[in-house]
Design a protein around this motif. Structure first.
Motif, short mmCIF file in Angstrom:
data_model
loop_
_atom_site.label_atom_id
_atom_site.label_comp_id
_atom_site.label_asym_id
_atom_site.label_seq_id
_atom_site.Cartn_x
_atom_site.Cartn_y
_atom_site.Cartn_z
N PRO A 145 -3.13 7.82 4.61
CA PRO A 145 -2.15 9.09 4.43
C PRO A 145 -1.48 8.71 5.07
N ALA A 146 -0.11 9.81 5.61
CA ALA A 146 0.55 9.30 6.44
C ALA A 146 -0.03 9.55 7.38
N LEU A 147 0.66 9.23 8.54
CA LEU A 147 -0.16 8.76 10.09
C LEU A 147 -0.02 10.48 10.63
N ARG A 148 1.21 11.85 9.82
CA ARG A 148 0.99 12.73 10.57
C ARG A 148 0.17 13.41 10.20
N LEU A 149 -0.69 13.09 8.45
CA LEU A 149 -1.66 14.40 8.14
C LEU A 149 -2.75 13.68 9.03
N MET A 150 -2.78 12.54 9.12
CA MET A 150 -4.40 12.31 10.22
C MET A 150 -4.38 12.77 11.63
N GLU A 151 -3.09 13.00 11.85
CA GLU A 151 -2.88 13.03 13.52
C GLU A 151 -3.47 15.17 13.12
N GLY A 152 -2.51 14.98 12.07
CA GLY A 152 -3.09 17.05 11.51
C GLY A 152 -4.68 17.04 11.48
N ALA A 153 -5.45 15.59 11.24
CA ALA A 153 -6.82 16.16 10.97
C ALA A 153 -7.38 15.74 11.91
N MET A 154 -7.31 15.52 12.80
CA MET A 154 -8.25 14.96 14.32
C MET A 154 -8.37 16.66 14.49
N ALA A 155 -9.59 15.64 15.10
CA ALA A 155 -10.23 16.98 15.98
C ALA A 155 -9.46 17.39 17.58
N MET A 161 0.71 -1.28 0.48
CA MET A 161 -0.22 0.26 0.08
C MET A 161 0.65 1.08 0.02
N ARG A 162 0.36 2.43 -0.59
CA ARG A 162 1.05 3.21 -0.81
C ARG A 162 0.60 4.38 -0.19
N THR A 163 1.84 5.25 0.89
CA THR A 163 1.68 6.32 1.55
C THR A 163 1.73 7.47 1.48
N PHE A 164 1.36 8.40 1.32
CA PHE A 164 0.97 9.59 0.95
C PHE A 164 1.18 11.14 1.74
N ALA A 165 1.94 11.59 1.95
CA ALA A 165 2.45 12.62 2.96
C ALA A 165 1.91 14.40 2.42
N ASN A 166 0.93 14.32 1.61
CA ASN A 166 0.46 15.24 1.14
C ASN A 166 -0.78 15.09 0.63
N TRP A 167 -1.32 16.04 1.36
CA TRP A 167 -3.47 16.00 0.98
C TRP A 167 -3.18 16.69 -1.10
N ASP A 168 -2.78 16.95 -1.45
CA ASP A 168 -2.34 16.84 -2.24
C ASP A 168 -2.46 16.54 -3.78
N ASP A 169 -1.73 15.01 -3.11
CA ASP A 169 -1.69 13.77 -3.76
C ASP A 169 -3.04 13.00 -4.30
N VAL A 170 -4.30 13.80 -3.07
CA VAL A 170 -5.93 12.58 -3.77
C VAL A 170 -6.03 13.74 -4.52
N PRO A 171 -6.70 12.53 -5.05
CA PRO A 171 -7.55 13.19 -7.18
C PRO A 171 -8.75 13.38 -6.57
N LEU A 172 -9.41 14.93 -7.34
CA LEU A 172 -10.40 14.95 -7.52
C LEU A 172 -10.94 13.11 -8.27
N PHE A 173 -11.63 12.87 -7.93
CA PHE A 173 -12.33 11.47 -8.30
C PHE A 173 -14.48 11.12 -9.58
N ASP A 174 -13.92 10.78 -10.06
CA ASP A 174 -14.72 11.17 -11.07
C ASP A 174 -16.10 9.65 -10.85
N SER A 175 -15.80 9.30 -9.96
CA SER A 175 -17.19 8.55 -9.88
C SER A 175 -16.54 7.82 -8.13
N GLU A 176 -17.40 7.32 -7.81
CA GLU A 176 -17.55 6.45 -6.34
C GLU A 176 -16.65 4.98 -6.87
N GLY A 177 -16.18 4.51 -7.77
CA GLY A 177 -15.73 3.05 -8.09
C GLY A 177 -13.98 3.88 -7.97
#
Length: 91
Positions: A28-38, A1-17
């Protein structure tokens, strides 16, 4: 599984599939998830500021945030945090 470190690496999707396919192969990298948590340590004490943004830019930011299931203000804070880390690493 590939881990990404920047939210910009998530593309806009054409479909749910397409989105399901992306998330089945990426995480996402753990650092991104920690930063996104309330309630993360940085967000426990915050100061309110006023920032003027062009309405069209704000609409685009909100669309991006929705596509990533984030609050747009949290996403902006994440972007600022990532950029600040990049700037500090360059020194």
């Amino acid at each position: 599984m590939r881990t990404f470190a920047n939210w910009d690496d998530v593309p806009l999707f054409d479909s749910e599939g397409a989105e399901a396919g992306f998330w089945s192969e990426n995480r996402p990298a753990l650092r991104l998830m920690e930063g996104a948590m309330a309630g993360s340590s940085e967000s426990s004490e915050s100061v309110t500021i006023t920032l003027r943004i062009d309405p069209r830019m704000l609409a685009r930011i909100k669309r991006l945030a929705r596509s990533r299931y984030l609050n747009y203000q949290s996403m902006i804070k994440q972007w600022l945090s990532e950029r600040m880390e990049d700037e500090l690493r360059e020194k």
